[in-house]
Design a protein around this motif. Structure first.
Motif, mmCIF file in Angstrom:
data_model
loop_
_atom_site.group_PDB
_atom_site.id
_atom_site.type_symbol
_atom_site.label_atom_id
_atom_site.label_comp_id
_atom_site.label_asym_id
_atom_site.label_seq_id
_atom_site.Cartn_x
_atom_site.Cartn_y
_atom_site.Cartn_z
ATOM 1 N N SER A 396 0.850 -1.186 0.014
ATOM 2 C CA SER A 396 0.049 0.029 -0.159
ATOM 3 C C SER A 396 0.892 1.095 -0.098
ATOM 4 O O SER A 396 1.708 1.334 0.572
ATOM 5 C CB SER A 396 -0.992 -0.142 1.306
ATOM 6 N N ALA A 397 0.519 2.284 -0.949
ATOM 7 C CA ALA A 397 1.496 3.605 -1.050
ATOM 8 C C ALA A 397 0.824 4.777 -0.867
ATOM 9 O O ALA A 397 -0.424 4.606 -1.233
ATOM 10 C CB ALA A 397 2.185 3.301 -2.397
ATOM 11 N N GLU A 398 1.537 5.969 -0.832
ATOM 12 C CA GLU A 398 0.720 6.906 -1.143
ATOM 13 C C GLU A 398 0.566 7.683 -2.446
ATOM 14 O O GLU A 398 -0.089 8.633 -2.552
ATOM 15 C CB GLU A 398 1.682 8.219 -0.100
ATOM 16 N N GLY A 399 1.015 6.874 -3.352
ATOM 17 C CA GLY A 399 0.965 7.435 -4.643
ATOM 18 C C GLY A 399 1.389 6.111 -5.798
ATOM 19 O O GLY A 399 2.016 5.081 -5.377
ATOM 20 N N SER A 400 1.308 6.236 -6.820
ATOM 21 C CA SER A 400 1.853 5.355 -7.882
ATOM 22 C C SER A 400 3.419 5.454 -7.807
ATOM 23 O O SER A 400 3.983 6.307 -7.315
ATOM 24 C CB SER A 400 1.261 5.897 -9.246
#
Length: 460
Positions: A396-400
């Motif tokens: 899971s990440a804050e952006g691409s």
């Protein structure tokens, strides 16, 4: 196409023996480039034309094996795309090296069986041999096929040869472990160089990148011993030799290694601008962005471990160190980002992790900038090690992938980023980010995940 391949295969034995006059060496790559890439895209088609053209002037000696012939076979089988002139130019260098190694196999002591017979009469440390064969240093942009081409070359070589293909991170970890073993010796690097060259005369190092001062300070002495013992180096890198360890501490002590590298290796740039990793069917994997990404990640992790119960585990890494895994089960490990990349961990820890786990879930990958530069370096190393081990990534990440590194730039690109705040100007990280973005894209493709399932058929 099948007729061309059939003709090439059946003509090779007759041409190799050659019973009419003097023979001429046939160079695949030269003929291919000289006869205009756009007119004839397939190397085996060029072989057919070249044989016809040279029939009247004598018998042509055609290499029976090697990376260029295997490349043609893979194109014909639909395993590779056709018509990349940059890759074919590089294959010409690899074919040159292949032919040189075959011609000098005896003098270079490549065959393990022949070398073992000689070593019974004479120990390696009393007989350094400087091989007549120059190695090859391949560099270029991310996803241009450097690793694929080196592996293609490597797997065409005889199995009995003393050869080794290894990631540069892993190679240096092995070197430091050997140095630790030989502490107290007057020149431990000479002993380590002797051990490595006794095991492998041909050394293929993938992703050659120097960021650690401890590595930088020993490379020249280490490789001087290796080259004096006859080692032939093949390396891939994103950076030209003159750009290695640029801006690093005490770089003046590293510069002699660059000179040694350029002396013992042909330096070749792959000029392709295609990123083959991004030509896969992306967004098929487990890369989650958004408000509920962490919950989705946890749900997917539990689906993968099935009925197994996730619990804390311990992984042994180099020199007796141990890595604590927060949750692990069924070959899958679960980490919050900060426990994996905000702690003093390195390639050795990550390699140790993937000796036990084939899948990694990472929760909460942040946008990278000046405040978490060190964590960004560790994340880059983590992805390199995962890719080398063909491990599966859930995160899971804050952006691409592109957005994660948007604020990381090289010095030359810094002038174009005036609209961004908190920009991290770092040459090494700026170069490495393209490789990481490319690999994250590929690791979430259907093709990569199918390959992972083939390697681990019992996993979910």
């Amino acid at each position: 196409m099948r007729k061309i391949i059939w003709a090439a295969r059946h003509l090779r034995p007759a041409l190799w023996k050659g019973n009419i006059g003097s023979t001429k060496r046939f160079d695949f790559c030269s003929v291919y480039i000289n006869q205009r890439v756009c007119e004839c895209k397939h190397p085996l088609y060029v072989v057919s034309r070249a044989l016809s053209a040279n029939a009247a002037t004598g018998v042509v000696e055609l290499s029976r094996d090697g990376p260029l012939m295997e490349y043609g076979r893979r194109i014909a089988a639909g395993e590779l795309l056709d018509g990349d002139a940059s890759q074919l130019d590089t294959l010409g260098e690899l074919q040159r090296l292949y032919d040189d190694l075959v011609a000098n196999a005896g003098a270079s002591r490549l065959d393990a069986y022949a070398a073992s017979q000689r070593s019974a009469r004479r120990s390696w440390w009393y007989s350094p041999r400087f091989t007549p064969v120059r190695g090859l240093y391949l560099y270029g942009g991310v996803g241009t096929g450097k690793t694929m081409l080196m592996d293609l070359f490597y797997h065409q070589l005889p199995r009995s040869w003393r050869k080794r293909r290894i990631h540069f991170h892993d190679f240096m970890l092995n070197v430091h472990a050997r140095l630790q073993k030989h502490r107290g010796v007057a020149d431990p690097l000479e002993i380590v160089g002797g051990e490595i060259s006794n095991e492998s005369i041909l050394l293929c190092l993938d992703e050659f990148m120097v960021t650690d001062v401890a590595d930088a300070l020993i490379l020249n002495r280490l490789f001087t011993h290796l080259f004096n013992n006859g080692v032939v180096l093949v390396a891939t890198s994103n950076r030209a030799p003159d750009k290695l360890y640029e801006g690093g501490l005490q770089r003046d002590l590293f510069l002699p290694f660059i000179a040694t590298l350029k002396e013992r290796c042909v330096v070749h740039q792959i000029g392709s601008y295609l990123d083959y990793r991004k030509m896969t069917s992306a967004e098929e994997g487990f890369y989650f962005v958004g408000k509920h990404a962490s919950k989705v990640l946890e749900q997917k992790f539990r689906e993968l471990i099935g009925e197994n119960v996730a619990a804390p585990e311990e992984v042994e890494v180099v020199m007796g160190r141990k890595l604590q895994v927060p949750l692990g089960a069924n070959g899958c490990a679960y980490f919050p980002f900060d426990q994996l990349c905000d702690r003093p961990l390195g390639a050795a820890d990550y390699f140790g992790l993937f000796k036990k786990f084939h899948t990694l879930a990472v929760e909460g990958v942040p946008i990278f900038g000046p405040a978490n530069r060190t964590a960004a370096y560790r994340f880059v190393t983590l992805i390199d090690v995962m890719y080398e081990n063909r491990a599966r990534l859930l995160c899971s990440a804050e952006g691409s992938p592109m957005e994660l590194f948007e604020k990381v730039v090289t010095i030359s690109d810094a002038a174009t980023t005036r609209g961004l705040s908190d920009v991290c100007v770092d040459n090494d990280l700026g170069f490495a980010k393209d490789r990481t973005i490319s690999r994250l894209t590929e690791m979430n493709s259907r093709e990569y995940l199918e390959q992972h399932h083939h390697l681990h058929p019992n996993c979910n």
